[in-house]
Design a protein around this motif. Structure first.
Motif, mmCIF file in Angstrom:
data_model
loop_
_atom_site.group_PDB
_atom_site.id
_atom_site.type_symbol
_atom_site.label_atom_id
_atom_site.label_comp_id
_atom_site.label_asym_id
_atom_site.label_seq_id
_atom_site.Cartn_x
_atom_site.Cartn_y
_atom_site.Cartn_z
ATOM 1 N N SER A 108 0.799 -1.227 0.000
ATOM 2 C CA SER A 108 0.000 0.000 0.000
ATOM 3 C C SER A 108 0.832 1.278 0.000
ATOM 4 O O SER A 108 0.380 2.320 -0.464
ATOM 5 N N GLY A 109 2.037 1.208 0.545
ATOM 6 C CA GLY A 109 2.827 2.421 0.675
ATOM 7 C C GLY A 109 2.371 3.306 1.812
ATOM 8 O O GLY A 109 2.786 4.472 1.906
ATOM 9 N N SER A 110 1.493 2.798 2.687
ATOM 10 C CA SER A 110 1.059 3.556 3.864
ATOM 11 C C SER A 110 2.269 3.841 4.752
ATOM 12 O O SER A 110 3.264 3.114 4.718
ATOM 13 N N THR A 111 2.168 4.881 5.550
ATOM 14 C CA THR A 111 3.291 5.276 6.393
ATOM 15 C C THR A 111 2.920 5.231 7.866
ATOM 16 O O THR A 111 1.773 5.476 8.233
ATOM 17 N N VAL A 112 3.904 4.918 8.692
ATOM 18 C CA VAL A 112 3.732 4.944 10.146
ATOM 19 C C VAL A 112 4.862 5.765 10.751
ATOM 20 O O VAL A 112 5.911 5.948 10.145
ATOM 21 N N ASP A 113 4.620 6.232 11.964
ATOM 22 C CA ASP A 113 5.598 7.097 12.628
ATOM 23 C C ASP A 113 6.836 6.341 13.085
ATOM 24 O O ASP A 113 6.774 5.150 13.405
ATOM 25 N N ASN A 114 7.920 7.073 13.151
ATOM 26 C CA ASN A 114 9.136 6.577 13.767
ATOM 27 C C ASN A 114 9.064 6.856 15.270
ATOM 28 O O ASN A 114 8.065 7.342 15.776
ATOM 29 N N THR A 115 10.125 6.534 15.964
ATOM 30 C CA THR A 115 10.194 6.755 17.409
ATOM 31 C C THR A 115 10.531 8.209 17.724
ATOM 32 O O THR A 115 10.847 8.982 16.819
ATOM 33 N N PRO A 116 10.466 8.609 18.993
ATOM 34 C CA PRO A 116 10.936 9.952 19.360
ATOM 35 C C PRO A 116 12.361 10.176 18.868
ATOM 36 O O PRO A 116 13.128 9.234 18.703
ATOM 37 N N ARG A 117 12.666 11.433 18.636
ATOM 38 C CA ARG A 117 13.948 11.903 18.110
ATOM 39 C C ARG A 117 14.035 11.745 16.599
ATOM 40 O O ARG A 117 15.042 12.075 15.992
ATOM 41 N N TYR A 118 12.956 11.221 15.990
ATOM 42 C CA TYR A 118 12.898 11.145 14.531
ATOM 43 C C TYR A 118 11.599 11.762 14.040
ATOM 44 O O TYR A 118 10.532 11.469 14.558
ATOM 45 N N SER A 119 11.668 12.606 13.021
ATOM 46 C CA SER A 119 10.472 13.212 12.456
ATOM 47 C C SER A 119 10.027 12.486 11.193
ATOM 48 O O SER A 119 8.942 12.725 10.700
ATOM 49 N N TRP A 120 10.856 11.618 10.645
ATOM 50 C CA TRP A 120 10.459 10.917 9.427
ATOM 51 C C TRP A 120 9.709 9.636 9.754
ATOM 52 O O TRP A 120 9.417 9.347 10.899
ATOM 53 N N PHE B 187 14.545 7.342 23.226
ATOM 54 C CA PHE B 187 13.850 6.849 22.041
ATOM 55 C C PHE B 187 12.501 6.208 22.360
ATOM 56 O O PHE B 187 11.788 5.806 21.452
ATOM 57 N N ASP B 188 12.145 6.063 23.640
ATOM 58 C CA ASP B 188 10.819 5.556 24.000
ATOM 59 C C ASP B 188 9.853 6.733 24.116
ATOM 60 O O ASP B 188 10.186 7.755 24.717
#
Length: 207
Positions: free
Chosen positions: A91-103, A200-201
């Motif tokens: 699908s190419g759907s996106t999910v969030d990364n962990t804290p300290r990452y905006s991508w 990172f949590d």
């Protein structure tokens, strides 16, 4: 209109007094309700993440007692023992990364995603194999409670509800988060030696 009781003591409130009371209550609600809702959402996210962690651990245990855990084991090898609604590689759907990452991470054949019954998406970081069966070799997983990318610094803050939780599953069955990884952990076939990474949590998660 004011009402007096038989003893002459005034009872009731004037309209202005009622309005002032309502304004005070509205001001309290403005600050209190968002905090209550946020705490409720954090609790839901935390409960779901713990359920996901238990599912991962159980799947690995079954895989291990079947004699199938080895240096080439990948996260996707555990999917036959997991409970999910759908398996997404296209699908190419996106999910969030962990804290300290905006991508974000994109659901594809390299990073398969599982839509879960309890809500959210579990992304399998399938680019890395276990690489060995010592207590330092691990597989990694990413769980996004809302299942969509919306966790940039502006929308959900650096460490808020929009961020995902990262799980490391070791060859001996121990599962933990990125903040509490074993020092000298080995990500087989990928990044080499890593260790705990404080911060990172997401703030909504706790054991």
């Amino acid at each position: 209109m004011r009402i007096r009781d038989p003893k002459g003591i005034r009872a009731g409130f004037s309209l202005s007094e009622l309005l002032i009371s309502l304004l005070i209550l509205a001001e309290i609600a403005t600050f209190t309700i968002p905090k209550v809702l946020s705490a409720q959402q954090n609790g839901q996210n935390n409960a779901r993440a713990k359920s996901v962690a238990a599912m991962i651990s159980e799947a690995f245990y079954i895989h291990k007692i079947n004699g199938l855990v080895n240096a080439n084991t990948r996260a996707t090898d555990l999917t036959p023992y997991m409970n999910y609604i759908s398996y997404d590689t296209t699908s190419g759907s996106t999910v969030d990364n962990t804290p300290r990452y905006s991508w974000w991470y994109t659901c594809n054949s390299f990073y398969p995603c599982m839509d879960l019954h309890g809500g959210g998406v579990l992304l399998l970081l399938n680019n890395c194999r276990l690489g060995g069966t010592t207590s330092l070799n691990y597989l990694d997983f990413l769980y996004d409670p809302d299942g969509t990318f919306n966790g940039d610094y502006v929308v959900n803050t650096f460490n808020g509800q929009g961020k995902s939780i990262y799980f490391a599953l070791y060859a001996d069955g121990f599962l933990t988060t990125r903040n509490k990884m074993r020092a000298g952990s080995i990500q087989g076939g990928c990044a080499g030696t890593t260790g705990p990474d404080t911060g990172f949590d997401p703030s909504w998660f706790s054991w």
